[in-house]
Write a protein that holds these residues in place. Structure first.
Motif, PDB file in Angstrom:
ATOM      1  N   ILE A  94      38.073-117.985  54.858  1.00  0.00           N
ATOM      2  CA  ILE A  94      38.869-117.488  53.670  1.00  0.00           C
ATOM      3  C   ILE A  94      37.970-117.169  52.508  1.00  0.00           C
ATOM      4  O   ILE A  94      37.195-118.204  52.122  1.00  0.00           O
ATOM      5  N   GLY A  95      37.848-115.936  52.049  1.00  0.00           N
ATOM      6  CA  GLY A  95      36.985-115.733  50.780  1.00  0.00           C
ATOM      7  C   GLY A  95      37.906-115.597  49.543  1.00  0.00           C
ATOM      8  O   GLY A  95      38.642-116.131  49.473  1.00  0.00           O
ATOM      9  N   GLU A  96      37.049-114.887  48.416  1.00  0.00           N
ATOM     10  CA  GLU A  96      37.842-114.710  47.469  1.00  0.00           C
ATOM     11  C   GLU A  96      38.763-113.456  46.981  1.00  0.00           C
ATOM     12  O   GLU A  96      40.037-113.755  47.290  1.00  0.00           O
ATOM     13  N   ALA A  97      37.981-112.312  47.166  1.00  0.00           N
ATOM     14  CA  ALA A  97      38.897-111.343  46.967  1.00  0.00           C
ATOM     15  C   ALA A  97      38.071-110.143  47.383  1.00  0.00           C
ATOM     16  O   ALA A  97      36.929-110.127  47.416  1.00  0.00           O
ATOM     17  N   PRO A  98      38.644-108.806  47.642  1.00  0.00           N
ATOM     18  CA  PRO A  98      38.104-107.808  48.130  1.00  0.00           C
ATOM     19  C   PRO A  98      37.009-107.152  46.997  1.00  0.00           C
ATOM     20  O   PRO A  98      37.581-107.111  45.641  1.00  0.00           O
ATOM     21  N   GLY A  99      36.034-106.766  47.332  1.00  0.00           N
ATOM     22  CA  GLY A  99      35.130-105.851  46.368  1.00  0.00           C
ATOM     23  C   GLY A  99      35.207-104.575  46.516  1.00  0.00           C
ATOM     24  O   GLY A  99      36.233-103.934  47.298  1.00  0.00           O
ATOM     25  N   ALA A 100      34.378-103.775  46.046  1.00  0.00           N
ATOM     26  CA  ALA A 100      34.480-101.957  46.000  1.00  0.00           C
ATOM     27  C   ALA A 100      34.389-101.628  47.469  1.00  0.00           C
ATOM     28  O   ALA A 100      35.683-100.829  47.776  1.00  0.00           O
ATOM     29  N   GLU A 101      33.709-102.081  48.288  1.00  0.00           N
ATOM     30  CA  GLU A 101      33.370-101.619  49.603  1.00  0.00           C
ATOM     31  C   GLU A 101      34.847-102.174  50.389  1.00  0.00           C
ATOM     32  O   GLU A 101      35.087-101.330  51.316  1.00  0.00           O
ATOM     33  N   GLU A 102      35.038-103.338  50.341  1.00  0.00           N
ATOM     34  CA  GLU A 102      36.130-103.827  50.913  1.00  0.00           C
ATOM     35  C   GLU A 102      37.525-103.165  50.800  1.00  0.00           C
ATOM     36  O   GLU A 102      38.337-102.691  51.389  1.00  0.00           O
ATOM     37  N   ASP A 103      37.549-102.550  49.371  1.00  0.00           N
ATOM     38  CA  ASP A 103      38.731-101.907  48.695  1.00  0.00           C
ATOM     39  C   ASP A 103      38.749-100.585  49.457  1.00  0.00           C
ATOM     40  O   ASP A 103      39.868-100.019  49.843  1.00  0.00           O
TER      41      ASP A 103
ATOM     42  N   LEU B 146      39.071-103.744  54.542  1.00  0.00           N
ATOM     43  CA  LEU B 146      38.552-104.812  55.469  1.00  0.00           C
ATOM     44  C   LEU B 146      38.038-105.677  54.621  1.00  0.00           C
ATOM     45  O   LEU B 146      36.945-105.342  53.677  1.00  0.00           O
ATOM     46  N   PRO B 147      38.076-106.969  54.792  1.00  0.00           N
ATOM     47  CA  PRO B 147      37.450-107.979  54.024  1.00  0.00           C
ATOM     48  C   PRO B 147      36.034-108.028  54.521  1.00  0.00           C
ATOM     49  O   PRO B 147      35.691-108.105  55.557  1.00  0.00           O
ATOM     50  N   PHE B 148      35.068-108.568  53.623  1.00  0.00           N
ATOM     51  CA  PHE B 148      33.866-108.918  53.995  1.00  0.00           C
ATOM     52  C   PHE B 148      33.029-107.792  54.722  1.00  0.00           C
ATOM     53  O   PHE B 148      32.375-107.885  55.759  1.00  0.00           O
ATOM     54  N   VAL B 149      33.014-106.595  54.231  1.00  0.00           N
ATOM     55  CA  VAL B 149      32.255-105.393  54.936  1.00  0.00           C
ATOM     56  C   VAL B 149      31.223-104.963  53.926  1.00  0.00           C
ATOM     57  O   VAL B 149      30.491-104.017  54.400  1.00  0.00           O
TER      58      VAL B 149
ATOM     59  N   ARG C 111      27.866-106.011  51.039  1.00  0.00           N
ATOM     60  CA  ARG C 111      26.605-106.591  51.160  1.00  0.00           C
ATOM     61  C   ARG C 111      26.722-108.323  51.384  1.00  0.00           C
ATOM     62  O   ARG C 111      25.972-108.779  52.364  1.00  0.00           O
ATOM     63  N   SER C 112      27.726-108.760  50.884  1.00  0.00           N
ATOM     64  CA  SER C 112      27.767-110.242  51.070  1.00  0.00           C
ATOM     65  C   SER C 112      28.483-110.539  52.268  1.00  0.00           C
ATOM     66  O   SER C 112      28.159-111.487  53.180  1.00  0.00           O
ATOM     67  N   GLY C 113      29.148-109.484  52.865  1.00  0.00           N
ATOM     68  CA  GLY C 113      29.782-109.537  54.137  1.00  0.00           C
ATOM     69  C   GLY C 113      28.788-109.501  55.196  1.00  0.00           C
ATOM     70  O   GLY C 113      28.695-110.023  56.427  1.00  0.00           O
TER      71      GLY C 113
ATOM     72  N   CYS D 145      39.648-113.619  56.083  1.00  0.00           N
ATOM     73  CA  CYS D 145      40.658-113.048  55.130  1.00  0.00           C
ATOM     74  C   CYS D 145      40.244-113.567  53.687  1.00  0.00           C
ATOM     75  O   CYS D 145      39.138-114.087  53.550  1.00  0.00           O
ATOM     76  N   ASN D 146      40.946-113.164  52.540  1.00  0.00           N
ATOM     77  CA  ASN D 146      40.572-113.739  51.498  1.00  0.00           C
ATOM     78  C   ASN D 146      41.856-114.453  50.672  1.00  0.00           C
ATOM     79  O   ASN D 146      42.960-113.794  51.100  1.00  0.00           O
ATOM     80  N   VAL D 147      41.725-115.030  49.558  1.00  0.00           N
ATOM     81  CA  VAL D 147      42.887-115.448  48.940  1.00  0.00           C
ATOM     82  C   VAL D 147      43.394-114.189  48.181  1.00  0.00           C
ATOM     83  O   VAL D 147      44.912-114.374  48.188  1.00  0.00           O
TER      84      VAL D 147
ATOM     85  N   PHE E 172      29.465-122.436  51.088  1.00  0.00           N
ATOM     86  CA  PHE E 172      29.186-121.656  49.759  1.00  0.00           C
ATOM     87  C   PHE E 172      29.655-120.295  50.085  1.00  0.00           C
ATOM     88  O   PHE E 172      29.841-119.738  51.181  1.00  0.00           O
ATOM     89  N   HIS E 173      29.819-119.599  49.221  1.00  0.00           N
ATOM     90  CA  HIS E 173      30.266-118.151  49.248  1.00  0.00           C
ATOM     91  C   HIS E 173      29.210-117.212  49.429  1.00  0.00           C
ATOM     92  O   HIS E 173      28.023-117.370  48.637  1.00  0.00           O
ATOM     93  N   PRO E 174      29.210-116.133  50.425  1.00  0.00           N
ATOM     94  CA  PRO E 174      27.875-115.349  50.603  1.00  0.00           C
ATOM     95  C   PRO E 174      27.420-114.661  49.372  1.00  0.00           C
ATOM     96  O   PRO E 174      26.092-114.486  49.431  1.00  0.00           O
TER      97      PRO E 174
END
Ligand code: URA
Length: 184
Positions: free
Chosen positions: A32-41, A45-48, A50-52, A73-75, A147-149
């Protein structure tokens, strides 16, 4: 990324889509991560982003098969405006959805990646450093804070004791525990 999504991003529009999860819904290990970023949005898909990519690299280096052994997934299921950190209220609102998702996937082991996941699942607000790498049992499941990526992206080195090395150790520990489960 599709053209309409690209146009939407280029216009800077905030019209986030739902990002639910990816991976194996029958996996015994969930992250479980935090929330989608721009790429995920954009990709839904979650974590796709840079950090993914870094996360996937570490998962594979730890000897885990991301596609088959993990559900990710994310919170928070929608990208917060301007990538800001989710508020306590947003975490609160998202918790019932996340709980349902955990009930459906029913993992034995859960990696809590970053402070938001730690706060949402275990109610701990003190940050990840104190608890990372230590299993926490809660409602019949074992949770491992890691840690979070996106934090790990700040450090390049994987030398002993660095955040990336510690995360690799944590993921290897999760793999070890997963292996024990399959034997019992
Ligand atoms: N950070 C997260 O916590 N989740 C994602 O899906 C991407 C970045």
């Amino acid at each position: 990324m599709t053209e309409p999504q690209l146009n939407r991003m280029n216009r800077g529009e905030q019209n986030p889509q739902l990002v639910v999860g990816r991976g194996n819904p029958n996996a015994r290990l969930m992250l479980i991560g935090e929330a989608p970023g721009a790429e995920e949005d954009a990709r839904g898909l979650p974590f796709v982003g840079r950090s993914g990519q870094l996360l996937s690299e570490l998962i594979s280096e730890a000897g885990l098969d991301e596609q088959h052994q993990l559900y990710i997934c994310n919170v928070i299921k929608c990208r917060p405006p301007n990538n800001r950190k989710p508020t306590a209220k947003e975490i609160e609102i998202s918790r019932p959805w996340l709980r349902q998702q955990i009930d459906l996937i029913d993992p034995a082991l859960v990696l809590l990646s970053g402070a938001t996941a730690l706060q949402a699942m275990l109610g701990v607000r003190s940050g990840i450093s104190k608890l990372r790498g230590q299993w926490q049992t809660h409602d019949g499941r074992d949770y491992l804070p890691v840690f979070h990526p996106s934090y790990l992206l700040r450090f390049r080195s994987r030398e002993a004791g660095t955040p990336q090395d510690l995360t690799l150790q944590d993921l290897r520990e999760a793999r070890r525990r997963l292996h024990l489960l399959s034997e019992s």
